[in-house]
Design an enzyme around this catalytic site. Structure first.
Site, mmCIF file in Angstrom:
data_model
loop_
_atom_site.group_PDB
_atom_site.id
_atom_site.type_symbol
_atom_site.label_atom_id
_atom_site.label_comp_id
_atom_site.label_asym_id
_atom_site.label_seq_id
_atom_site.Cartn_x
_atom_site.Cartn_y
_atom_site.Cartn_z
ATOM 1 N N LYS A 76 0.859 -1.186 0.000
ATOM 2 C CA LYS A 76 0.000 0.000 0.000
ATOM 3 C C LYS A 76 0.890 1.230 0.000
ATOM 4 C CE LYS A 76 -3.921 2.043 2.514
ATOM 5 N NZ LYS A 76 -4.884 1.887 3.636
ATOM 6 N N SER A 151 -9.766 1.929 2.617
ATOM 7 C CA SER A 151 -8.879 2.677 1.765
ATOM 8 C C SER A 151 -7.838 1.813 1.043
ATOM 9 C CB SER A 151 -8.148 3.746 2.591
ATOM 10 O OG SER A 151 -7.329 3.146 3.572
ATOM 11 N N SER A 175 -10.071 -0.413 6.818
ATOM 12 C CA SER A 175 -9.460 -0.321 5.483
ATOM 13 C C SER A 175 -8.730 -1.555 4.989
ATOM 14 C CB SER A 175 -8.508 0.854 5.426
ATOM 15 O OG SER A 175 -9.232 2.033 5.240
#
Ligand code: GLN
Length: 482
Positions: A76, A151, A175
């Site tokens: 990420k 997210s 997330s």
């Protein structure tokens, strides 16, 4: 090769069926072919990946390979990576090349893993759909008109689309678990403090926790083995021994006590999701578990409390992005104040600005007691709810999300509707406990996630329960386009 799990790929590397260079090249080719549509990566690093793969093959040839050596992963874009752009999904950091590695990245490097690149995400991890990314939304491989969740939406979409076997994520209010559910993969939010936050760009520091995302519970266990551990550079990291998370995966579930919180099965929830989750619970009963109802009476207060605490912490954390030291700076400022104002005004997107304003307001003198202090008191009640429920049962189960993946644009004009998508995940961050989402069926052709919640440091138990479920079912083996 590309539909194999990490565990199977590790086997293939160990037996010499393929090299890490071959494996890595296969994933890079797949990224080139598919990511134009999925937009799951912000930055792909083919040269670095092939160099790491080559080093991993040499390490194996020299007899020094670890369990993870040569396996490709993606990170990420919230984890700082030395020499590689680390954008956090924001224009503010579009030009930021990190001078150092996050501890999690160091751990993967030490294990000999290969990094394919950095995955798309909501700006500064604020969102539930990946639509607040400066780089445009990632898309859900099950239906590219739908969001992948957020997210960590890029990580989830990349795994579900077969662009990487595994990826890191971060979970402040859901997330990791929510995009895992929406993309039909497995995602674990560890206990707060289990995985170092050093070099993971801060959103809401008392809630943020990095964790693994992959196709199976076994694969997330392999990832957690690399990620977990005490880090003197993170003052909230816990000095607890790290077990080998793969060792207890095959323990029997006979006698496992499952609690079903009544608040997770009422209200605004798609009936197809409830039905799939109930089928999954029956599967656990067939595996020898017993089920009882429990209550988390303050569940309805979790979203209001979170949306004071998280923005308050964010408003403080994001004050460092001022155009002075690094990141975006506006053109031709007339004076210092103009530079601050325009750099922040132009560098941050709408959702981030909304959070900064809410957080600054909540922390201002005169409102602090009414909002922030009150939210902290609610947080304690929510934590106590979990402690009480988990004194009666071993694992709490319920849906990960109230709905399957929604259409792009469907909720962008209504922030509160978007916030409600985290109704079943957010309270766990307030409590600091671990949770895992596993695929448990489909609703209108879109994946449904089952959430398993455990007490502090119960990751082994959660992974064991999730793995046993996956041994008995095949939801996690389904891929889009089958
Ligand atoms: N959707 C929640 C938020 O926007 C949670 C995001 C996260 O876990 N990073 O804050």
């Amino acid at each position: 090769m590309l539909d194999k799990t990490l565990a199977e790929l590790a086997q293939g590397l160990a037996t010499g069926e393929f090299s890490s260079v071959e494996l890595t090249q296969n994933y890079l080719d797949r990224i080139s072919a598919e990511d134009g549509t999925l937009n799951s990566f912000i930055t792909v690093t083919p040269e670095q990946a092939l160099a790491q793969a080559n080093a991993a093959d040499q390490r194996r040839a020299a007899g020094n390979a670890d369990a993870f050596t040569g396996l490709p992963v993606a990170h990420k874009d919230i984890f700082c990576t030395e020499g590689v752009r680390t954008s956090c999904g924001s224009k503010m950091l579009d030009n930021f090349i990190s001078p150092y590695n996050a501890t999690v990245i160091e751990h993967f490097n030490r294990a000999g893993a290969v990094s394919l690149g950095k995955t798309n995400m909501d700006e500064f991890a604020m969102g539930s759909s990946n639509e607040s990314s400066f780089y445009g939304p990632a898309r859900n491989p099950w239906n590219t008109d739908c969001v992948p969740g957020g997210s960590s939406g890029g990580s989830a979409a990349a795994i579900a689309g077969g662009l990487t076997p595994a990826a890191t994520g971060s979970d402040t209010g859901g997330s990791i678990r929510q995009p895992a559910a929406l993309c039909g993969i497995t995602g674990l939010k560890p206990t707060y403090g289990r995985v170092s936050r050093y070099g993971m760009i801060a959103y809401a520091s008392s809630l943020d926790q990095g964790g693994p995302m992959a196709r199976t519970a076994e694969d997330t266990a392999m990832m957690l083995n690399v990620m977990a551990g005490f880090d003197p550079k993170d003052s909230t990291s816990l000095d607890q021994p790290v077990p080998d998370y793969t060792l207890k995966l095959n323990d029997s579930l006979k006698g496992l006590k499952i609690g079903l919180p009544k608040e997770f099965f009422s209200g605004e929830i798609d009936p197809q999701i409830t039905a799939q989750v109930q089928n999954a619970i029956r599967e656990f009963e067939a595996l020898g578990a017993t089920v009882k109802e429990v209550s988390l009476p303050n569940t309805h207060l979790a979203i209001p409390a979170y949306y004071i605490i998280a923005p308050a912490e964010a408003s403080s954390n994001l004050s460092r992005f001022d155009g002075v030291r690094y990141g975006y700076r506006c053109e031709d400022p007339v004076d210092l104040e103009d530079m601050y104002k325009r750099s922040r005004g132009e560098g941050f997107g709408e959702e981030v600005k909304r959070r900064i304003m809410v957080g600054t307001y909540a922390l201002s003198e005169g409102f602090y007691d009414a909002y922030y202090k009150k939210a902290l008191q609610i947080r304690r009640l929510i934590q106590q709810d979990y402690v009480n429920a988990l004194s009666e049962v071993d694992v709490i189960m319920g849906p990960t999300t109230p709905h399957p993946a929604f259409k792009l644009g469907e909720k962008t004009s209504d922030p509160v509707a978007m916030y409600m998508e985290d109704i079943f995940t957010i309270s766990l961050n307030l409590a600091g406990m671990p949770g895992i989402s596993v695929p448990c069926g489909f609703a209108n052709g879109l994946p449904v996630g089952l959430q398993l919640i455990g007490n502090y440091f119960a990751e082994e138990r959660l992974l064991n329960a999730a793995h046993q479920f996956q041994q008995a079912t095949d939801w996690h083996t389904q891929t889009p386009g089958q």
